[in-house]
Design an enzyme around this catalytic site. Structure first.
Site, PDB file in Angstrom:
ATOM      1  N   GLY A 279     -49.570  17.418 -37.386  1.00 55.77           N
ATOM      2  CA  GLY A 279     -48.683  17.040 -36.294  1.00 55.77           C
ATOM      3  C   GLY A 279     -48.759  15.599 -35.865  1.00 55.77           C
ATOM      4  N   GLU A 321     -54.727  18.715 -41.008  1.00 55.50           N
ATOM      5  CA  GLU A 321     -53.707  18.955 -42.034  1.00 55.50           C
ATOM      6  C   GLU A 321     -52.477  18.085 -41.824  1.00 55.50           C
ATOM      7  OE1 GLU A 321     -54.483  23.767 -42.175  1.00 55.50           O
ATOM      8  OE2 GLU A 321     -52.971  22.955 -40.827  1.00 55.50           O
ATOM      9  N   GLY A 323     -49.120  16.217 -42.592  1.00 59.60           N
ATOM     10  CA  GLY A 323     -48.041  16.262 -43.579  1.00 59.60           C
ATOM     11  C   GLY A 323     -47.194  15.008 -43.432  1.00 59.60           C
ATOM     12  N   ARG A 324     -46.451  14.968 -42.310  1.00 59.57           N
ATOM     13  CA  ARG A 324     -45.556  13.850 -42.037  1.00 59.57           C
ATOM     14  C   ARG A 324     -46.266  12.491 -42.079  1.00 59.57           C
ATOM     15  NH1 ARG A 324     -41.245  14.409 -38.582  1.00 59.57           N
ATOM     16  NH2 ARG A 324     -42.230  16.308 -37.806  1.00 59.57           N
ATOM     17  N   ARG A 361     -32.495  16.423 -40.459  1.00 64.13           N
ATOM     18  CA  ARG A 361     -33.280  16.265 -39.227  1.00 64.13           C
ATOM     19  C   ARG A 361     -32.475  15.694 -38.064  1.00 64.13           C
ATOM     20  NH1 ARG A 361     -36.953  13.212 -38.656  1.00 64.13           N
ATOM     21  NH2 ARG A 361     -38.244  14.425 -37.248  1.00 64.13           N
ATOM     22  N   TYR A 365     -32.784  18.222 -35.207  1.00 65.45           N
ATOM     23  CA  TYR A 365     -33.719  17.864 -34.129  1.00 65.45           C
ATOM     24  C   TYR A 365     -33.243  16.670 -33.310  1.00 65.45           C
ATOM     25  CZ  TYR A 365     -37.032  20.097 -37.420  1.00 65.45           C
ATOM     26  OH  TYR A 365     -37.682  20.918 -38.288  1.00 65.45           O
ATOM     27  N   CYS A 392     -18.467  18.464 -44.749  1.00 58.48           N
ATOM     28  CA  CYS A 392     -17.350  18.885 -43.910  1.00 58.48           C
ATOM     29  C   CYS A 392     -17.846  19.386 -42.555  1.00 58.48           C
ATOM     30  CB  CYS A 392     -16.558  19.963 -44.624  1.00 58.48           C
ATOM     31  SG  CYS A 392     -15.931  19.345 -46.180  1.00 58.48           S
ATOM     32  N   TYR A 422     -39.940  16.112 -44.677  1.00 63.35           N
ATOM     33  CA  TYR A 422     -38.944  17.048 -44.147  1.00 63.35           C
ATOM     34  C   TYR A 422     -37.500  16.595 -44.373  1.00 63.35           C
ATOM     35  CZ  TYR A 422     -43.264  18.631 -42.052  1.00 63.35           C
ATOM     36  OH  TYR A 422     -44.557  19.041 -41.876  1.00 63.35           O
TER      37      TYR A 422
END
Ligand SMILES: *Cc1c(COP(=O)(O)O)cnc(C)c1O
Length: 464
Positions: A279, A321, A323-324, A361, A365, A392, A422
């Site tokens: 995170g 952990e 990721g991003r 994203r 988001y 579209c 992501y």
């Protein structure tokens, strides 16, 4: 054709939100090092990544494409590894971006790999990641996925439901595969992390993990300990994503350690491992200010150490952990401009050859991104622009508000920063658009890691 450089005029003032238009950047050609990949620079006006010009990338591989700066990706792995130090565990969360080449980089840099489906597990195994370096996550792991993970001998399985503990107990042990998997119990701490703040929620209203407040987490530990085929390794907490400060982690760690105290009191055992999840936030725009990984690591270590000392517990092995924070910053998406449409008095729509199928994203988001005119430098005045795709949907927006030089035109290349996490991993085939390739760039050489999908690939699924 002449365009209005700064067209947010009074005619549309009623429909523009407060604080609009956004501030104009000082230099439209500049590459903010906090946002762009570490090797990004301009040469002869054009954006160059890993020593490869965007013109060469577009000519060789076409657009849209993801260009991944290998040196940037690897350096972030190393920084996590060094910051958390020997004895801590750092695993790359493969869901951010998963292909064999990057999972090999990750393991070469000393990190483990987190997977949350059988598909990601197969990529990791195919990449040659040692099974004991793999952690299996997931809120509804399929029985076949559990069997595959047990047969492969993955290092950890993070238990997320009572049904799953039951399935694992019967699959593992003498009657099943004979392997005794190490189990982490995922707890829901009631800490909900948001970008700049955290909200301590009274109710753990989400699908992941076992609630601490309801006592489900205590019961999950009881059941794991009562299953002879399962090896209880410790506790896991993941509070969210794109978090900038450590306050949420602090509250979560304290609550998890309270559970560890109850486990000691009830069962007479300590917890060997404490996994605080991922995170860690990254910079997408100039307003974003993520903490340095060394600061985060030191702060998490202090939190765990002092909480354990206060509770009289032996300090567990800590793991994280990301990721991003590893995959995100080193990759840019390269698009070609197809149309430039002035919506008089409001803004200019710059339409590119990708869109929500390669970056959901923004629509999903409300994510913000930074982009530049990448094929050349321009001295033209700033033009309030919206980068849109070719799907579209009117919500098919890549960059909601940005300034581009007012002479941007069809055929120009646009680069969007920090799209390594992501984006390709959430890509779709909406409108039967094929998913873009991911090309690694390093020391002047480019190598395809994931090739571009073709319409034939898609038609192969169509039974006719
Ligand atoms: C998604 C996820 C991560 C990685 O999150 P990032 O925000 O990409 O760092 C880590 N652990 C778990 C359990 C996750 O679900």
């Amino acid at each position: 054709m002449s365009r209005v450089a700064h067209p947010a005029g009074p005619r549309h003032a009623d429909v523009l939100p407060a604080g609009y238009p956004p501030p104009v950047p000082a230099d439209l050609n500049a590459l903010d090092p906090a946002i762009w990949p570490r090797t990004a620079r301009r040469s002869g006006g054009a954006l160059v990544l890993g020593g490869v010009s965007v013109h060469a990338l577009a000519a060789q591989f076409g657009t849209p494409l993801f260009a991944c700066d290998e040196a940037d990706f690897r350096s972030r792995c190393r920084e996590f590894h060094e910051a958390f130090g020997a004895g801590a565990g750092v695993s790359y969360a493969a869901k951010a971006f998963c292909c064999q080449a990057v999972l090999r980089w990750v393991t070469e840099e000393g990190l483990g790999v987190d997977v949350c489906t059988g598909g990601e597990l197969e990529v990791a195994l195919r990449a040659g990641v040692a099974a004991e370096m793999i952690t299996l996550h997931g809120s509804n792991k399929l029985p076949a996925e559990l069997e595959r993970a047990l047969a492969a001998g993955v290092g950890h399985i993070v238990a997320d439901s009572f049904e799953e503990i039951g399935r694992l107990a019967s699959l593992a042990g003498p009657a099943g595969t004979g392997r005794r998997p190490r189990i982490l119990v995922r707890v829901t701490t009631g800490v909900e992390a948001a970008t700049h703040e955290y909200v301590a929620t009274a109710h753990d209203d989400q699908k992941f993990g076992f609630s601490l407040t309801s006592g489900a987490a205590d019961e999950a530990v009881r059941r794991v300990l009562a299953s002879p085929g399962l090896d209880f390794a410790g506790l896991h907490s993941h509070i969210g994503s794109q978090i900038y400060d450590t306050a949420g982690f602090e509250v979560a760690a304290h609550r998890v350690i309270e559970l560890a105290v109850r486990i000691r009191d009830e069962h007479g055992i300590g917890i060997e491992e404490l996994n605080l999840g991922g995170g860690f936030g990254i910079a997408y725009t100039a307003g974003d200010d993520p903490a340095d990984v060394r600061v985060i690591a030191a702060s998490l270590r202090n939190i765990v150490e002092s909480a354990c000392r206060g509770a009289g517990l032996a300090r567990p092995r800590m793991s994280v952990e990301p990721g991003r924070a590893i995959a995100g910053p080193g990759t840019v998406t390269l698009y070609e401009v197809g149309t430039v449409k002035d919506v008089d008095g409001l803004r200019t729509y710059v339409s590119v050859d990708g869109g929500m199928s390669d970056n959901i994203r923004t629509a999903l988001y409300d994510a913000d991104y930074t982009c530049v005119l990448a094929s050349r430098e321009s001295g033209a005045p700033p033009m309030l622009s919206r980068i849109v795709g070719r799907h579209c949907e009117s919500g098919d927006i890549v960059v909601r508000d940005t300034y581009l030089p007012a002479d941007v035109a069809a055929g120009d290349l646009i680069a969007v920063a920090a799209t390594g996490a992501y984006c390709r991993s959430m890509a779709s085939n909406y409108n039967h658009v094929t998913r873009p390739p991911v090309v690694a760039v390093r020391d002047g050489a480019a190598r395809v890691m994931l090739r571009r999908e073709t319409t034939d690939d898609l038609l192969r699924l169509d039974a006719g």
